[in-house]
Scaffold this active site. Structure first.
Site, PDB file in Angstrom:
ATOM      1  N   THR A  20     -28.544 -11.899  24.409  1.00  0.00           N
ATOM      2  CA  THR A  20     -28.896 -11.284  24.858  1.00  0.00           C
ATOM      3  C   THR A  20     -29.726 -12.309  23.775  1.00  0.00           C
ATOM      4  OG1 THR A  20     -31.193  -9.648  23.934  1.00  0.00           O
ATOM      5  CG2 THR A  20     -28.371  -9.761  22.513  1.00  0.00           C
ATOM      6  N   MET A  21     -31.455 -12.858  23.934  1.00  0.00           N
ATOM      7  CA  MET A  21     -31.769 -13.420  22.921  1.00  0.00           C
ATOM      8  C   MET A  21     -32.025 -12.920  21.197  1.00  0.00           C
ATOM      9  SD  MET A  21     -32.793 -16.930  24.563  1.00  0.00           S
ATOM     10  CE  MET A  21     -33.470 -16.421  25.694  1.00  0.00           C
ATOM     11  N   SER A  22     -32.439 -11.439  22.312  1.00  0.00           N
ATOM     12  CA  SER A  22     -33.470 -10.099  21.586  1.00  0.00           C
ATOM     13  C   SER A  22     -32.836 -10.369  19.569  1.00  0.00           C
ATOM     14  CB  SER A  22     -33.424  -9.203  21.799  1.00  0.00           C
ATOM     15  OG  SER A  22     -33.909  -9.152  23.175  1.00  0.00           O
ATOM     16  N   LYS A  71     -33.335   1.628  31.088  1.00  0.00           N
ATOM     17  CA  LYS A  71     -34.297   1.741  31.030  1.00  0.00           C
ATOM     18  C   LYS A  71     -35.376   3.641  31.737  1.00  0.00           C
ATOM     19  CE  LYS A  71     -35.700  -3.343  30.465  1.00  0.00           C
ATOM     20  NZ  LYS A  71     -36.576  -4.589  30.713  1.00  0.00           N
ATOM     21  N   ASN A  92     -38.773  -0.228  27.725  1.00  0.00           N
ATOM     22  CA  ASN A  92     -37.863  -1.247  27.171  1.00  0.00           C
ATOM     23  C   ASN A  92     -38.107  -1.405  25.737  1.00  0.00           C
ATOM     24  OD1 ASN A  92     -40.263  -2.405  27.252  1.00  0.00           O
ATOM     25  ND2 ASN A  92     -39.731  -4.720  27.413  1.00  0.00           N
ATOM     26  N   ASP A 107     -42.857  -5.164  28.559  1.00  0.00           N
ATOM     27  CA  ASP A 107     -42.703  -6.310  29.818  1.00  0.00           C
ATOM     28  C   ASP A 107     -43.556  -6.272  30.708  1.00  0.00           C
ATOM     29  OD1 ASP A 107     -39.917  -6.525  29.294  1.00  0.00           O
ATOM     30  OD2 ASP A 107     -39.126  -4.833  30.889  1.00  0.00           O
ATOM     31  N   GLY A 129     -40.185  -9.443  45.269  1.00  0.00           N
ATOM     32  CA  GLY A 129     -39.963  -8.882  45.069  1.00  0.00           C
ATOM     33  C   GLY A 129     -39.682  -7.868  45.441  1.00  0.00           C
ATOM     34  N   GLY A 131     -38.417  -5.513  42.568  1.00  0.00           N
ATOM     35  CA  GLY A 131     -37.514  -4.514  42.038  1.00  0.00           C
ATOM     36  C   GLY A 131     -37.383  -4.185  40.556  1.00  0.00           C
ATOM     37  N   ARG A 154     -37.520  -9.525  50.501  1.00  0.00           N
ATOM     38  CA  ARG A 154     -36.880  -9.195  51.599  1.00  0.00           C
ATOM     39  C   ARG A 154     -36.720  -7.164  52.556  1.00  0.00           C
ATOM     40  NH1 ARG A 154     -30.546 -10.383  50.334  1.00  0.00           N
ATOM     41  NH2 ARG A 154     -30.793  -7.871  48.947  1.00  0.00           N
TER      42      ARG A 154
HETATM   43  P1  NAP Z   1     -33.522  -5.962  40.527  1.00  0.00           P
HETATM   44  O1  NAP Z   1     -34.553  -4.340  40.284  1.00  0.00           O
HETATM   45  O2  NAP Z   1     -31.788  -5.893  41.376  1.00  0.00           O
HETATM   46  O3  NAP Z   1     -34.497  -6.831  42.667  1.00  0.00           O
HETATM   47  C1  NAP Z   1     -34.011  -7.449  42.470  1.00  0.00           C
HETATM   48  C2  NAP Z   1     -35.055  -8.447  43.824  1.00  0.00           C
HETATM   49  O4  NAP Z   1     -34.731  -9.660  43.959  1.00  0.00           O
HETATM   50  C3  NAP Z   1     -35.370  -7.265  44.878  1.00  0.00           C
HETATM   51  O5  NAP Z   1     -36.313  -7.868  45.087  1.00  0.00           O
HETATM   52  C4  NAP Z   1     -35.241  -8.279  45.760  1.00  0.00           C
HETATM   53  O6  NAP Z   1     -34.813  -7.326  47.187  1.00  0.00           O
HETATM   54  C5  NAP Z   1     -34.635  -9.273  45.845  1.00  0.00           C
HETATM   55  N1  NAP Z   1     -33.125  -9.787  46.049  1.00  0.00           N
HETATM   56  C6  NAP Z   1     -32.304 -10.155  46.058  1.00  0.00           C
HETATM   57  N2  NAP Z   1     -31.201 -10.566  46.006  1.00  0.00           N
HETATM   58  C7  NAP Z   1     -32.246 -11.790  46.878  1.00  0.00           C
HETATM   59  C8  NAP Z   1     -32.002 -12.487  48.490  1.00  0.00           C
HETATM   60  N3  NAP Z   1     -30.276 -13.126  48.713  1.00  0.00           N
HETATM   61  N4  NAP Z   1     -33.004 -12.614  48.743  1.00  0.00           N
HETATM   62  C9  NAP Z   1     -34.134 -12.415  48.471  1.00  0.00           C
HETATM   63  N5  NAP Z   1     -33.929 -11.637  48.231  1.00  0.00           N
HETATM   64  C10 NAP Z   1     -33.192 -11.141  47.374  1.00  0.00           C
HETATM   65  O7  NAP Z   1     -33.744  -6.973  39.471  1.00  0.00           O
HETATM   66  P2  NAP Z   1     -35.148  -6.899  38.440  1.00  0.00           P
HETATM   67  O8  NAP Z   1     -34.298  -6.487  37.242  1.00  0.00           O
HETATM   68  O9  NAP Z   1     -35.931  -6.325  39.040  1.00  0.00           O
HETATM   69  O10 NAP Z   1     -35.034  -8.250  37.827  1.00  0.00           O
HETATM   70  C11 NAP Z   1     -34.988  -9.623  39.644  1.00  0.00           C
HETATM   71  C12 NAP Z   1     -35.027 -11.313  37.821  1.00  0.00           C
HETATM   72  O11 NAP Z   1     -36.691 -11.018  37.570  1.00  0.00           O
HETATM   73  C13 NAP Z   1     -33.754 -10.801  37.557  1.00  0.00           C
HETATM   74  O12 NAP Z   1     -33.125 -11.951  38.869  1.00  0.00           O
HETATM   75  C14 NAP Z   1     -34.604 -12.200  36.158  1.00  0.00           C
HETATM   76  O13 NAP Z   1     -34.141 -13.057  36.442  1.00  0.00           O
HETATM   77  C15 NAP Z   1     -35.887 -11.713  36.451  1.00  0.00           C
HETATM   78  N6  NAP Z   1     -36.189 -11.377  35.387  1.00  0.00           N
HETATM   79  C16 NAP Z   1     -36.624 -12.162  34.118  1.00  0.00           C
HETATM   80  C17 NAP Z   1     -37.248 -11.140  32.772  1.00  0.00           C
HETATM   81  C18 NAP Z   1     -37.516 -12.304  31.777  1.00  0.00           C
HETATM   82  O14 NAP Z   1     -37.697 -11.917  30.438  1.00  0.00           O
HETATM   83  N7  NAP Z   1     -38.384 -13.826  31.785  1.00  0.00           N
HETATM   84  C19 NAP Z   1     -36.641 -10.220  32.847  1.00  0.00           C
HETATM   85  C20 NAP Z   1     -36.791  -9.215  34.182  1.00  0.00           C
HETATM   86  C21 NAP Z   1     -35.910  -9.991  34.749  1.00  0.00           C
HETATM   87  P3  NAP Z   1     -34.109  -6.593  47.910  1.00  0.00           P
HETATM   88  O15 NAP Z   1     -35.376  -5.798  47.314  1.00  0.00           O
HETATM   89  O16 NAP Z   1     -34.320  -7.108  49.235  1.00  0.00           O
HETATM   90  O17 NAP Z   1     -32.598  -6.624  47.566  1.00  0.00           O
END
Ligand code: NAP
Length: 272
Positions: A20-22, A71, A92, A107, A129, A131, A154
Site C-alpha cells: 500500500t502507498m497510503s 469497506k 474507506n 473514493d 464495471g 463492482g 459483463r
Molecule cells: P470488484 O468489485 O471485484 O469488481 C470487478 C469488476 O471487474 C466487475 O465489474 C467484474 O465484472 C469485472 N471483471 C472482472 N473480470 C472480468 C472479465 N474477465 N471480463 C469482464 N469484466 C470483468 O473490484 P473493484 O473493487 O470494483 O475494483 C475494480 C478495479 O478498480 C480494480 O481492478 C482496481 O484496479 C481498480 N481500483 C482502482 C482504485 C484506485 O485507487 N485507482 C481503487 C479501487 C479500485 P463481473 O461483475 O461480470 O464479474
C-alpha cells in the site's frame, strides 16, 4: 538528537495490505506540515475487524483508512455514516467527531476530482464495471452533474441493479462500443497486471480525440485501454489519480490541510 514522539496516530486496515502507498503519502504530508503524527499499516484479517474497531474506539487512534475486504464490514462498528458513504454503501475513511466514529467514503472524490477540470465538456459518460469501485464512481460522476450516465458490465444483472439504485442507464456489454462517449471510466479488473494485463475493456472504434478516458486501474499505469486511447488522441486520466485524490481528501478530513497534488503525484510516481 531530538526524538520524534507522535501525538496523533493514523493507519490503514486491510487484508492483505501488500504494498500500500497510503503510509508513504500520509507520512510525507505530515512531514510537510510538521504535524506530529504517524500513519501505520495494520494488516487485519476479516475475523479481526471487530477487535480492530474495539481498539479504534479505546486507544488514542485519530483516524484510519479502510481497504479491501473491510469497506462494508466496518459499518457495523461505527456511530455515523456521511451521506456519501451511505449512498455508496462502503467506508474507506474513519474519523472522530464529538466522540462519534464517523465512516466516510473519499473514493468518490478520487473519481470526481480528477474529472472536475473537464466536466463542462462531459454530457454523456460510460462506466464500465459494476463492482465496489463502480459504486463510488457513480456517486463521483453524479456529483459532477453529468447529464447522461450509462453503465455496462459483463454480468448484466449487476449493472441493472446499480442502474436502478442510482437512476442511470444500462448498455449491454456487447453493445458498449457502438456509440461515442465524452467520458469513459473503467472500473473493471481488465488491464490489471497479471492475466488481464493485455485486455482493453472497451471497444474503441467510435471514440476519438473528444473522448476522455479515466482508467481506474493503476498497475500498470499505462494499461491496454490507455495505450489505445493515447493512439486515438483521447484525453487520458491515469488510475493513480483516484488513489491520489482519495488520499488528499482523507488528509483534509483528518488535518484540515491541503496536500499539493503535483508534489504528491511526483512522490507516488517515484514509488510505483
Ligand atoms: P470488484 O468489485 O471485484 O469488481 C470487478 C469488476 O471487474 C466487475 O465489474 C467484474 O465484472 C469485472 N471483471 C472482472 N473480470 C472480468 C472479465 N474477465 N471480463 C469482464 N469484466 C470483468 O473490484 P473493484 O473493487 O470494483 O475494483 C475494480 C478495479 O478498480 C480494480 O481492478 C482496481 O484496479 C481498480 N481500483 C482502482 C482504485 C484506485 O485507487 N485507482 C481503487 C479501487 C479500485 P463481473 O461483475 O461480470 O464479474
Amino acid at each position: 538528537m531530538s526524538v520524534f514522539i507522535p501525538e496523533r496516530l493514523f493507519g490503514i486496515i486491510g487484508h492483505p495490505l501488500g504494498h500500500t502507498m497510503s503510509p508513504r503519502l500520509h507520512n510525507w504530508a505530515f512531514e510537510q506540515y510538521k504535524i506530529p503524527a504517524v500513519y501505520m499499516t495494520w494488516p487485519t484479517a476479516p475475523e479481526k475487524v471487530k477487535n480492530f474497531m474495539q481498539s479504534f474506539r479505546n486507544l488514542p487512534i485519530s483516524g484510519a483508512s479502510v481497504t479491501i475486504p473491510h469497506k462494508l464490514s466496518v459499518i457495523n462498528y461505527i456511530d455515523q455514516l456521511t451521506p456519501r458513504a451511505k449512498a455508496v454503501g462502503a467506508v474507506n475513511t474513519l474519523y472522530w467527531r464529538n466522540d462519534h466514529i464517523v465512516g466516510d467514503n473519499t473514493d468518490t472524490a478520487g473519481v470526481s476530482e480528477p474529472l472536475r477540470p473537464h466536466c463542462s465538456q462531459v454530457k454523456k459518460a460510460l462506466l464500465i464495471g459494476a463492482g465496489g469501485a463502480a459504486r463510488a464512481a457513480i456517486y463521483g460522476l453524479k456529483s459532477l452533474n453529468i447529464k447522461e450516465i450509462f453503465i455496462t458490465n459483463r454480468t448484466k444483472s449487476k449493472a441493472d441493479d446499480l442502474a436502478k439504485e442510482f437512476k442511470i442507464s444500462v448498455i449491454d456489454w456487447d453493445n458498449r462500443g457502438d456509440q461515442h462517449f465524452d467520458l469513459i471510466v473503467n472500473s473493471t479488473a481488465l488491464g490489471m497486471s497479471g492475466k488481464f494485463e493485455k485486455i482493453n475493456p472497451m471497444i474503441m472504434a467510435e471514440q476519438d480525440s473528444n473522448t476522455i478516458i479515466y482508467d481506474l486501474v493503476y498497475n500498470p499505469l499505462e494499461t491496454a485501454l490507455i495505450k489505445e486511447a493515447t493512439e486515438k488522441g483521447c484525453t487520458i486520466i491515469h488510475g493513480i489519480e483516484m488513489f491520489l485524490h482519495q488520499g488528499i481528501e482523507q488528509f483534509k478530513i483528518w488535518t484540515g490541510k491541503n496536500i499539493e497534488p503535483q508534489a504528491a503525484r511526483h512522490l507516488l510516481m517515484k514509488h510505483l
